[in-house]
Design an enzyme around this catalytic site. Structure first.
Site, PDB file in Angstrom:
ATOM      1  N   ASP A 343       0.861  -1.188   0.000  1.00 37.87           N
ATOM      2  CA  ASP A 343       0.000   0.000   0.000  1.00 37.87           C
ATOM      3  C   ASP A 343       0.894   1.233   0.000  1.00 37.87           C
ATOM      4  O   ASP A 343       2.120   1.112  -0.043  1.00 37.87           O
ATOM      5  CB  ASP A 343      -0.909  -0.009   1.237  1.00 37.87           C
ATOM      6  CG  ASP A 343      -0.138   0.182   2.548  1.00 37.87           C
ATOM      7  OD1 ASP A 343       1.110   0.215   2.511  1.00 37.87           O
ATOM      8  OD2 ASP A 343      -0.787   0.299   3.592  1.00 37.87           O
ATOM      9  N   ASP A 345       1.374   4.703   2.374  1.00 31.78           N
ATOM     10  CA  ASP A 345       0.960   5.310   3.644  1.00 31.78           C
ATOM     11  C   ASP A 345       1.341   6.782   3.684  1.00 31.78           C
ATOM     12  O   ASP A 345       2.441   7.147   3.259  1.00 31.78           O
ATOM     13  CB  ASP A 345       1.658   4.593   4.812  1.00 31.78           C
ATOM     14  CG  ASP A 345       1.490   3.090   4.756  1.00 31.78           C
ATOM     15  OD1 ASP A 345       0.423   2.606   5.141  1.00 31.78           O
ATOM     16  OD2 ASP A 345       2.432   2.400   4.297  1.00 31.78           O
ATOM     17  N   ASP A 434      -3.320   4.384   2.809  1.00 30.45           N
ATOM     18  CA  ASP A 434      -3.654   4.699   4.203  1.00 30.45           C
ATOM     19  C   ASP A 434      -3.316   6.156   4.477  1.00 30.45           C
ATOM     20  O   ASP A 434      -2.212   6.599   4.176  1.00 30.45           O
ATOM     21  CB  ASP A 434      -2.827   3.838   5.178  1.00 30.45           C
ATOM     22  CG  ASP A 434      -3.245   2.381   5.169  1.00 30.45           C
ATOM     23  OD1 ASP A 434      -4.366   2.091   4.696  1.00 30.45           O
ATOM     24  OD2 ASP A 434      -2.462   1.538   5.637  1.00 30.45           O
TER      25      ASP A 434
HETATM   26  N1  CTP Z   1       0.981   1.173  11.639  1.00 32.55           N
HETATM   27  C1  CTP Z   1       0.528   1.671  12.825  1.00 32.55           C
HETATM   28  N2  CTP Z   1      -0.789   1.567  13.141  1.00 32.55           N
HETATM   29  C2  CTP Z   1      -1.645   0.938  12.286  1.00 32.55           C
HETATM   30  C3  CTP Z   1      -1.186   0.413  11.070  1.00 32.55           C
HETATM   31  C4  CTP Z   1       0.152   0.556  10.780  1.00 32.55           C
HETATM   32  O1  CTP Z   1       1.285   2.234  13.583  1.00 32.55           O
HETATM   33  N3  CTP Z   1      -2.936   0.868  12.603  1.00 32.55           N
HETATM   34  C5  CTP Z   1       2.378   1.330  11.299  1.00 32.55           C
HETATM   35  C6  CTP Z   1       3.094   0.018  11.307  1.00 32.55           C
HETATM   36  O2  CTP Z   1       4.008  -0.021  12.386  1.00 32.55           O
HETATM   37  C7  CTP Z   1       3.808  -0.038   9.993  1.00 32.55           C
HETATM   38  C8  CTP Z   1       3.512   1.264   9.280  1.00 32.55           C
HETATM   39  O3  CTP Z   1       2.494   1.882  10.026  1.00 32.55           O
HETATM   40  O4  CTP Z   1       5.175  -0.171  10.182  1.00 32.55           O
HETATM   41  C9  CTP Z   1       3.118   1.015   7.879  1.00 32.55           C
HETATM   42  O5  CTP Z   1       2.223  -0.084   7.845  1.00 32.55           O
HETATM   43  P1  CTP Z   1       2.076  -1.038   6.603  1.00 32.55           P
HETATM   44  O6  CTP Z   1       1.611  -0.258   5.456  1.00 32.55           O
HETATM   45  O7  CTP Z   1       1.223  -2.172   7.041  1.00 32.55           O
HETATM   46  O8  CTP Z   1       3.537  -1.642   6.412  1.00 32.55           O
HETATM   47  P2  CTP Z   1       4.750  -1.176   5.521  1.00 32.55           P
HETATM   48  O9  CTP Z   1       5.934  -1.218   6.398  1.00 32.55           O
HETATM   49  O10 CTP Z   1       4.456   0.117   4.841  1.00 32.55           O
HETATM   50  O11 CTP Z   1       4.882  -2.338   4.474  1.00 32.55           O
HETATM   51  P3  CTP Z   1       4.321  -2.366   2.980  1.00 32.55           P
HETATM   52  O12 CTP Z   1       5.440  -1.821   2.157  1.00 32.55           O
HETATM   53  O13 CTP Z   1       4.040  -3.795   2.694  1.00 32.55           O
HETATM   54  O14 CTP Z   1       3.101  -1.514   2.924  1.00 32.55           O
HETATM   55 MN    MN Z   2       2.703   0.427   3.741  1.00 31.14          MN
HETATM   56 MN    MN Z   3      -0.382   0.721   5.535  1.00 31.73          MN
END
Ligand code: CTP
Ligand code: MN
Ligand code: MN
Length: 509
Positions: A343, A345, A434
């Site tokens: 995703d 963020d 997100d």
């Molecule tokens: N996070 C958080 N609270 C949430 C969801 C996520 O604090 N409700 C934090 C997590 O610690 C995570 C970061 O936001 O490290 C990003 O989350 P995610 O998109 O799930 O992981 P990524 O590290 O960005 O991996 P990817 O590249 O697969 O998206």
């Molecule tokens: Mn992510």
């Molecule tokens: Mn995310």
């Protein structure tokens, strides 16, 4: 051609070390007894190597034909420090801590000067440990034996995306995931920690001796390492990969909105494929799962950095339409330097806004995208943030900021200026996005939390156990002094915790 280089060398074959190998070409007098050079042929070529060796010997340098224990300096051309280390590892030779890795420019300057010139940073080949392309001068130039004590906390290690131990970490991640699917949190964490610590190593593990002194490697873990070293694979990992339950859970959880509970249910009901589940009339799906199935193909194909950048433009456009002063920061994996993600963020924060303005931003942004028909799925989570509350003691607790989990329609033409033409028909890709909105004074904590990765967990663990402090995505609380420690930047948070600053791209633990 150097016979040492020509010989096939599997990682398990021990090559007899040549102790005190012969000094080549005796006719030349050795003027500089303290230096024993070895010139690396790799990328330099035989002719140039022979030429340089001959020239250096004529100038009074001692140059070895072969790499031996007596060598003090390796001279290389067009090789980075890590490439030399890798080459040494393939040769099964462990360099001692005295071994210097030098660029050929040092030898050329020395020959010009008629004596060894001072070895400065521009000559010394340090090992690249970050993905920004820069060299980290603090990194030791010597392989395993000289590595300083490795912390059990990921927040005291620098973990870039240059993972030299994929062989092992991939295996551990499969095992950790399988334990997670079986709700065995303890074993899952064991393997995740092991993977995390190996990812931070600047060298590849080639023998069990290399694992000495490395924390977080329990016996269970060491057995797997040993098996992989000896057989090139682990039978346990192989069994998991072929396990029906593992395969099904992996497949089911790849659908947006499907977690362990749903997977368990579907597995017990006898489902093994997504198409059977999709077409089953008795199953009820949540709104999230419906979206997950609807955009499945797009969502499982990862988001590229180019796509993330295009989404970033969309987000900034929309946010700035309502709050021109807002800061929009891409967080998550992309901020850690990853080239793909599941995703994109973003953290949004704005100085000098009222609470009401802040609260209204995400709904307005969502509404704008809805009108533009870009919104494919939206889940807005209202803020449950109360300033008076202490940071949560739970290491895994989610934060209380207002946020939304979205699926956006990203038109192909917005990516790479539309250069990449896709299949006929569909002109867009569904992308998971997100967005988090946080009050300005909490931005450093929110940024640290949302940049991830599991690194974050360890930072909290460290704060709790080593500093008697509580850290979460909102704040840092000092239990001894009973005060909140304010921070304007991530650097300040690390400083409060008494930690060296770790850059986002070094947080890929
Ligand atoms: N996070 C958080 N609270 C949430 C969801 C996520 O604090 N409700 C934090 C997590 O610690 C995570 C970061 O936001 O490290 C990003 O989350 P995610 O998109 O799930 O992981 P990524 O590290 O960005 O991996 P990817 O590249 O697969 O998206
Ligand atoms: Mn992510
Ligand atoms: Mn995310």
């Amino acid at each position: 051609m150097d016979p040492q280089q020509m010989a096939p060398s599997g990682p398990r074959k021990k090559r007899p070390r040549q102790v005190g190998a012969s000094v080549a070409s005796p006719p030349h007098d050795i003027k500089f007894q303290d230096l024993v050079l070895f010139i690396l042929e790799k990328k330099m070529g035989t002719t140039r190597r022979t030429f340089l060796m001959e020239l250096a010997r004529r100038k009074g340098f001692r140059v070895e034909n072969e790499l031996s224990d007596s060598v003090t300096h390796i001279v290389a051309e067009n090789n980075s420090g890590s490439e030399i280390l890798e080459w040494l590892q393939v040769q099964n030779i462990k360099a001692s801590s005295q071994l210097e890795l030098l660029d050929v420019s040092w030898l050329i300057e020395s020959m010009e000067a008629g004596k060894p010139v001072e070895m400065t940073g521009k000559h010394q080949l340090v090992v690249k440990t970050d993905c920004s392309g820069s060299h980290n001068p603090s990194f030791q130039k010597t392989p395993p034996l000289a590595v300083k004590k490795i912390s059990q906390y990921a927040c005291q290690r620098r973990t870039t995306l240059n993972n030299c131990n994929h062989m092992f970490t991939d295996a551990f991640e499969v095992l950790a995931e399988n334990y997670e699917f079986r709700e065995n949190e303890i074993f899952s964490v064991t393997f995740l920690r092991a993977a995390s610590v190996l990812k931070s190593l600047p060298f590849t593990i080639i023998s069990m001796k290399d694992t000495e002194g490395i924390p977080c490697l329990e016996n269970k873990v060491k057995c797997i390492i040993e098996e992989i070293i000896e057989d090139g694979e682990s039978s346990e990992v192989k069994a998991v990969l072929n396990d029906e339950r593992y395969q099904s859970f992996k497949l089911f959880t790849s659908v947006f909105g499907v977690g362990l509970k749903t997977s368990e249910k579907w597995f017990r009901m006898g489902f093994r494929t997504l198409s059977k589940i999709r077409s089953d009339e008795t199953l009820k799906f949540t709104r999230m799962q419906k979206a997950g199935f609807l955009y499945y193909e797009d969502l499982v194909s990862c988001v590229t950095r180019a796509e993330a950048e295009a989404v970033s433009v969309l987000v900034k456009e929309a946010v700035w339409a309502f709050l021109p002063d807002a800061f929009v920061t891409m967080t998550g994996g992309f901020r850690r330097g990853k080239q793909i993600g599941h995703d994109v963020d973003f953290l949004i924060t704005s100085p000098g806004t009222t609470e009401a303005e802040e609260e209204q931003l995400l709904p307005k942004v969502i509404n704008l995208w809805e009108r533009k028909e870009l919104l494919l799925y939206c889940d807005l989570v209202e803020s449950t943030f109360e300033k008076s509350k202490l940071p949560s003691r739970k290491v895994d607790a989610l934060d209380h900021f207002q946020k939304c989990f979205l699926i956006l329609k990203l038109h192909h033409q917005l990516v790479d200026s539309g250069l990449s033409s896709r299949e006929e028909g569909k002109t867009w890709k569904a992308i998971r996005v997100d967005l988090v909105m946080c009050p300005y004074e909490h931005r450093a904590f929110a940024l640290l939390g949302w940049t991830g990765s599991r690194f974050e967990r360890d930072l909290r663990r460290y704060a709790t156990h080593e500093r008697k402090m509580i850290l979460d995505n909102h704040a840092l609380y000092d239990k001894t002094k009973r005060i909140f420690l304010k921070a304007e930047s991530e650097e300040e948070i690390f400083a409060h915790l008494g930690l060296d600053y770790i850059e986002p791209w070094e947080r890929n633990a």
